[in-house]
Design an enzyme around this catalytic site. Structure first.
Site, PDB file in Angstrom:
ATOM      1  NE  ARG A 106      -2.501   1.075   3.496  1.00 53.63           N
ATOM      2  CZ  ARG A 106      -3.158   0.804   4.615  1.00 53.63           C
ATOM      3  NH1 ARG A 106      -4.413   0.389   4.565  1.00 53.63           N
ATOM      4  NH2 ARG A 106      -2.577   0.922   5.784  1.00 53.63           N
ATOM      5  CE  LYS A 137      -2.124   4.778   7.076  1.00 55.91           C
ATOM      6  NZ  LYS A 137      -3.356   5.349   7.621  1.00 55.91           N
ATOM      7  CD  GLU A 180     -11.729   5.964   4.765  1.00 60.05           C
ATOM      8  OE1 GLU A 180     -11.151   5.057   5.366  1.00 60.05           O
ATOM      9  OE2 GLU A 180     -11.232   6.542   3.788  1.00 60.05           O
TER      10      GLU A 180
HETATM   11  N1  PLP Z   1      -9.131   4.477   6.852  1.00 62.12           N
HETATM   12  C1  PLP Z   1      -8.326   5.466   7.232  1.00 62.12           C
HETATM   13  C2  PLP Z   1      -8.661   6.851   6.805  1.00 62.12           C
HETATM   14  C3  PLP Z   1      -7.183   5.187   8.014  1.00 62.12           C
HETATM   15  O1  PLP Z   1      -6.374   6.164   8.412  1.00 62.12           O
HETATM   16  C4  PLP Z   1      -6.922   3.862   8.389  1.00 62.12           C
HETATM   17  C5  PLP Z   1      -5.722   3.535   9.168  1.00 62.12           C
HETATM   18  O2  PLP Z   1      -4.760   3.043   8.677  1.00 62.12           O
HETATM   19  C6  PLP Z   1      -7.797   2.868   7.977  1.00 62.12           C
HETATM   20  C7  PLP Z   1      -8.889   3.201   7.215  1.00 62.12           C
HETATM   21  C8  PLP Z   1      -7.559   1.434   8.347  1.00 62.12           C
HETATM   22  O3  PLP Z   1      -6.561   0.864   7.558  1.00 62.12           O
HETATM   23  P1  PLP Z   1      -5.706  -0.351   8.115  1.00 62.12           P
HETATM   24  O4  PLP Z   1      -6.667  -1.376   8.528  1.00 62.12           O
HETATM   25  O5  PLP Z   1      -4.893  -0.782   6.948  1.00 62.12           O
HETATM   26  O6  PLP Z   1      -4.902   0.183   9.228  1.00 62.12           O
HETATM   27  C1  COI Z   2      -3.556   3.570  11.414  1.00 61.97           C
HETATM   28  O1  COI Z   2      -4.498   2.945  11.868  1.00 61.97           O
HETATM   29  O2  COI Z   2      -2.435   3.068  11.252  1.00 61.97           O
HETATM   30  C2  COI Z   2      -3.682   4.970  11.042  1.00 61.97           C
HETATM   31  O3  COI Z   2      -2.944   5.403  10.221  1.00 61.97           O
HETATM   32  C3  COI Z   2      -4.697   5.763  11.716  1.00 61.97           C
HETATM   33  C4  COI Z   2      -4.252   7.080  12.230  1.00 61.97           C
HETATM   34  C5  COI Z   2      -3.441   7.091  13.450  1.00 61.97           C
HETATM   35  C6  COI Z   2      -3.918   8.088  11.210  1.00 61.97           C
END
Ligand code: PLP
Ligand code: COI
Length: 337
Positions: A79, A181, A217
């Protein structure tokens, strides 16, 4: 320094070592661990002016036997590179990413919280465009950094439900950078997130930016709902982050809990179909949503004070896998050795 492992929140605690590597003249330098937690950047660095930066978040989990698990780190590597591609930044090779993460965990092992505390070591890899520049151009040089900090629950309450509010702002545009991200998405979420917190909500729920009818989200996590007929549903949209936790839960829900698990549209005016809802992500883990405030009405799901039974089972299964108590699907756990 004495750390109260059982009562950690989500804030920065300095750990001794971080990894820094520079990309210059078309290639990555070897990189090294350093004790310095400050970076020195050229004042014209595109990361500072034009937001040419992206980041990741993953955790290291202390197992009962004392070893340390990483959860699907190659997905974070993949990612990061998708985000980098969107902002014209160089790829970080997967082995370089994973080696850096492991090196940082090993160098800071004393900061991996004890098994049973519920806390974890949060790793923050990031990639930034640096170097002399002033026009809107990709940077001449890049830094890849991985640092870490021990953390507890992201949303206050942990497994106790909290309430969220639907935002009138958008965090991302329909064909923008919502699926990457990148810091810009989070900069856009600061004002709505702060306004939500001032009203005592944990965070905002964003709607799809094109029609404002479907849930996208949460500011820092994905959304899921459990329908009254036991389906696990999570939004499908090109402008949300492809959450590694969400994809893991889709698989767990179907294979381990026997639920029908789908990505689909979740209309904000049709929340009655859900018996439970939650926010999921690396930082959020699974945070039950008590209610969502929308158009002068707080829609309560299971309860404002008690986690629902399906959400709890998902939580137990996911965290059981991450901490090494429950057998993981193949390839999900990488032990740091
Ligand atoms: N959506 C957003 C906006 C986030 O910042 C995060 C955190 O990483 C997620 C979703 C969840 O992603 P992940 O499960 O890969 O941490
Ligand atoms: C994560 O869950 O890793 C995120 O990036 C969320 C947040 C702290 C920005």
């Amino acid at each position: 320094m004495q750390i109260d492992w059982d009562n950690l929140g989500f804030s920065y605690i300095k750990t001794p070592w971080r990894f820094v590597a520079k990309w210059k003249d078309g290639e990555w330098e070897k990189g090294e661990l350093t004790e310095d937690n400050h970076l020195s950047l050229h004042e014209g660095s595109p990361a500072l002016h034009y937001g040419q930066q992206c980041f990741e978040g993953l955790k290291a989990y202390r197992r009962k036997d004392g070893k340390v698990n990483l959860f699907r780190p190659e997905q974070n590597s993949r990612r990061l590179n998708q985000s980098a591609r969107r902002l014209l930044m160089p790829m970080v090779p997967e082995n370089m990413f994973i080696d850096a993460v492991k090196e940082v965990v090993k160098a800071n092992e004393a900061f991996v919280p004890p098994y049973g505390s519920g806390a974890t070591l949060y790793l923050r890899p990031f990639l930034i465009g640096v170097g002399e520049n002033i026009g809107v151009h990709p940077a001449p040089e890049y830094l890849f950094v991985v640092f870490c900090t021990p953390v507890g629950a992201y949303f206050k309450g942990g497994l106790k439900p909290t309430n969220f509010i639907v935002s009138e702002y958008d965090r991302a545009a329909p064909n923008g950078t919502g699926a990457a991200k990148v810091g810009g998405n989070y900069a856009a979420s600061l004002l709505p997130g702060t306004e939500a917190k001032e009203l005592n909500y944990s965070d905002c729920v964003y709607l799809d930016p094109a029609t404002h009818t479907k849930i996208e989200e949460v500011g820092a996590a994905n959304f899921f709902g459990i329908t009254k007929d036991n389906q696990f549903i999570t939004p499908q949209s090109p402008s949300i982050l492809p959450s590694i936790t969400k994809y893991s839960l889709l698989q767990i829900a179907e294979e381990r809990l026997g639920l029908k698990a789908v990505e689909g549209d979740i209309y904000v005016d049709q929340l009655d179909q859900f018996s439970e809802a939650g926010a999921c992500g690396t930082a959020a883990v699974i945070s039950p949503i008590g209610g969502i405030y929308y158009k002068n009405n707080l829609h309560v799901f299971y309860s404002e004070t008690e986690v629902g039974p399906v959400t709890k089972r998902l939580y137990d299964e996911l965290t059981g896998i991450q901490f090494g108590d429950i057998e993981a699907p193949e390839g999900w756990i990488e032990v740091v050795e």
